[in-house]
Design an enzyme around this catalytic site. Structure first.
Site, PDB file in Angstrom:
ATOM      1  N   ASP A  79       2.526   3.188   2.892  1.00 22.31           N
ATOM      2  CA  ASP A  79       1.483   4.185   2.649  1.00 22.31           C
ATOM      3  C   ASP A  79       2.052   5.514   2.137  1.00 22.31           C
ATOM      4  OD1 ASP A  79      -1.025   5.280   2.415  1.00 22.31           O
ATOM      5  OD2 ASP A  79      -1.503   5.265   4.544  1.00 22.31           O
ATOM      6  N   HIS A 138       1.480   5.460  -1.985  1.00 23.37           N
ATOM      7  CA  HIS A 138       0.994   6.575  -2.824  1.00 23.37           C
ATOM      8  C   HIS A 138       2.190   7.220  -3.503  1.00 23.37           C
ATOM      9  CE1 HIS A 138      -3.192   6.633  -1.311  1.00 23.37           C
ATOM     10  NE2 HIS A 138      -2.619   6.070  -0.258  1.00 23.37           N
ATOM     11  N   GLU A 178     -10.959   4.027   7.079  1.00 21.25           N
ATOM     12  CA  GLU A 178      -9.797   4.718   7.668  1.00 21.25           C
ATOM     13  C   GLU A 178     -10.345   5.806   8.559  1.00 21.25           C
ATOM     14  OE1 GLU A 178      -7.019   6.516   4.963  1.00 21.25           O
ATOM     15  OE2 GLU A 178      -5.490   6.763   6.513  1.00 21.25           O
ATOM     16  N   HIS A 211       0.842  -1.218   0.000  1.00 19.49           N
ATOM     17  CA  HIS A 211       0.000   0.000   0.000  1.00 19.49           C
ATOM     18  C   HIS A 211       0.865   1.252   0.000  1.00 19.49           C
ATOM     19  CE1 HIS A 211      -3.893   2.088   0.995  1.00 19.49           C
ATOM     20  NE2 HIS A 211      -3.002   3.052   1.166  1.00 19.49           N
ATOM     21  N   HIS A 246      -9.268   1.809   0.120  1.00 14.02           N
ATOM     22  CA  HIS A 246      -9.126   2.460   1.408  1.00 14.02           C
ATOM     23  C   HIS A 246     -10.463   2.247   2.108  1.00 14.02           C
ATOM     24  CE1 HIS A 246      -5.759   4.379  -0.543  1.00 14.02           C
ATOM     25  NE2 HIS A 246      -5.408   4.973   0.573  1.00 14.02           N
ATOM     26  N   GLN A 277      -9.769   9.562  -4.672  1.00 17.08           N
ATOM     27  CA  GLN A 277      -9.474  10.224  -3.395  1.00 17.08           C
ATOM     28  C   GLN A 277     -10.639  11.083  -2.883  1.00 17.08           C
ATOM     29  OE1 GLN A 277      -6.061  11.001  -1.329  1.00 17.08           O
ATOM     30  NE2 GLN A 277      -7.945  11.124  -0.165  1.00 17.08           N
ATOM     31  N   TRP A 308       0.747  13.835   4.164  1.00 17.79           N
ATOM     32  CA  TRP A 308       0.232  13.090   5.308  1.00 17.79           C
ATOM     33  C   TRP A 308       1.323  12.631   6.265  1.00 17.79           C
ATOM     34  CZ3 TRP A 308      -1.441  12.500   0.267  1.00 17.79           C
ATOM     35  CH2 TRP A 308      -2.757  12.929   0.033  1.00 17.79           C
TER      36      TRP A 308
HETATM   37 ZN   LIG Z   1      -3.403   5.108   1.393  1.00 23.77          ZN
END
Ligand SMILES: [Zn+2]
Length: 426
Positions: free
Chosen positions: A308, A58, A212, A56, A209, A151, A314
């Site tokens: 991630d 991005h 979360e 996982h 996702h 997203q 993030w």
């Molecule tokens: Zn993610």
């Protein structure tokens, strides 16, 4: 043979094993292999593992830290807002350049397969085109699998359904989703139905996702499991994050876990991100937020750990080191038993490879000769030290090397190593 790795320790506890390689494949795994090769590497009691796999990630936002500004609060929601601010300024070239930089970091860390979500909510699909090109460029040394990720919400964003279909048409591999971000629970469930049907119709894998959130009533994993069951997607679907499960009622979870196992849905936890982003509305005691990894494993669910984020809106940290991810997973889930430490190593290697449906992954005869020689004796020591990757092999060729760390040299008088296999103590 082209190459023989001598005196290797394997993750399953076998010791002093020779690995023979020919034409990019493993052709022998045995003690004292009676053969010669053009090149030999003496692993001298170090761990030789199949490569790390990140289930996982991005890649479209990685290494964008500080663009256009830093995340002041460090929260998930400011991160999403910040990503929205950055999007108009993104160019295909900038996304590709950062992604290629990250792939270089990954290869140096023995991370040779990455499942990356790619945001499809930009109508220009810049990130999709950039990462499809990156996938082609890195293919000789890294398996990059792309997930079409809405997203801003599949139903919440007006153009997401159309964009997602266009992204899949262009060659994105996996169907993504974000049900907990839709406007209502009902919309979330509807998005899961639409996306699973799309995946079934196109013969694709699914990775959403999912939940979360710290909201114990966020139960989209239940719908994901039910839709997977209904559509016969056993072994082809993953739920990423599943953090709400941390906060759910125990009685409900006792019903949910067997449903997930029965449906063949895999779970992907992201310990570095979950421990920093969840529990933000709590004072004390403060929840950890990571999903129930030991309980999922005990129920027979495939569990992988993902990185991630690395240096993005993030998360400011990270270095493509899946051993750091496993290390954090162990701490957050208190996976300190001997068996659980091994499971944490599997969560960044074999389990993740199985979830990604990687072809020819492993240490058996016939597998692709993709291997990492670590400066550690076994998985426990590898995780403890975040061990140096002495050699990284792809198709039987050395594609990265790092010098041994001086402080961890095998000095005489060093205390006996802890080993994970009874009867094989050093
Ligand atoms: Zn993610």
């Amino acid at each position: 043979m082209d190459l023989i790795l001598r005196h290797a320790n394997l993750p399953d506890g076998r010791r002093d094993i020779d690995i023979g390689i020919r034409d990019g494949r493993i052709v022998a795994v045995e003690t004292a292999l009676a053969a010669t090769a053009a090149e030999e590497i003496d692993a001298s009691g170090r761990l030789v593992s199949p490569p790390f796999v990140d289930a996982h990630f991005h890649l479209d936002s990685a290494l964008s830290l500080g663009l256009p500004r830093l995340n002041r609060s460090g929260t998930l929601l400011e991160g999403i807002a910040l990503w929205g601010e950055l999007k108009p300024d993104l160019t295909r070239e900038a996304i590709a350049r950062r992604a290629l930089d990250y792939c270089d970091m990954a290869v140096a860390q023995g991370l040779l397969a990455i499942r990356s979500h790619v945001d499809i909510c930009d109508d220009r699909l810049l990130a999709v085109d950039a990462l499809l090109e990156v996938r082609r460029q890195v293919a000789p040394y890294l398996d990059l699998q792309l997930v079409a990720f809405p997203q801003d919400g599949l139903l919440r964003s007006a153009t997401a359904q159309d964009n997602l279909a266009r992204a899949l048409d262009r060659g994105v591999d996996v169907v993504g989703g974000i049900p907990h971000f839709e406007r209502t629970m009902a919309d979330g469930a509807e998005s899961v139905r639409i996306l699973c049907e799309l995946a079934a119709a196109r013969g694709l894998l699914v990775d959403m996702h999912c939940d979360e959130s710290d909201d114990p009533h966020s139960r989209h994993i239940e719908t994901l499991a039910a839709q997977s069951q209904r559509l016969g997607l056993h072994g082809r679907v993953a739920g990423s994050h599943l953090t709400s499960m941390h906060s759910m009622d125990n009685y409900y979870v006792s019903k949910l876990l067997p449903l997930i196992a029965e449906s063949g849905v895999a779970a992907i936890a992201n310990p570095l991100i979950n421990i920093t982003l969840q529990g933000r509305h709590d004072t004390y005691p403060k929840r950890r937020g990571m999903t129930r990894v030991p309980e999922l494993l005990a129920a027979g669910v495939d569990v992988a750990f993902g990185h991630d984020c690395v240096m993005d809106p993030w998360y400011s940290f990270g270095s493509a080191d899946m051993l750091e991810v496993a290390h954090m997973g162990i701490h957050v889930a208190q996976m300190t038993s001997q068996e659980a430490i091994r499971q944490a190593f599997d969560a960044v290697t074999t389990n993740a490879a199985r979830i990604l449906h990687l072809d020819g992954y492993g240490l058996a005869v016939g597998c692709r000769a993709n291997l990492v020689v670590l400066q550690a004796a076994d998985p426990f020591e590898a995780i403890r030290l975040k061990a140096t990757r002495l050699y990284v092999l792809r198709g039987g060729r050395v594609i990265a090397r790092s010098p041994a760390r001086l402080s961890e040299l095998d000095l005489p008088g060093r205390p006996a190593r802890v080993t994970l296999q009874s009867g094989h103590g050093a």
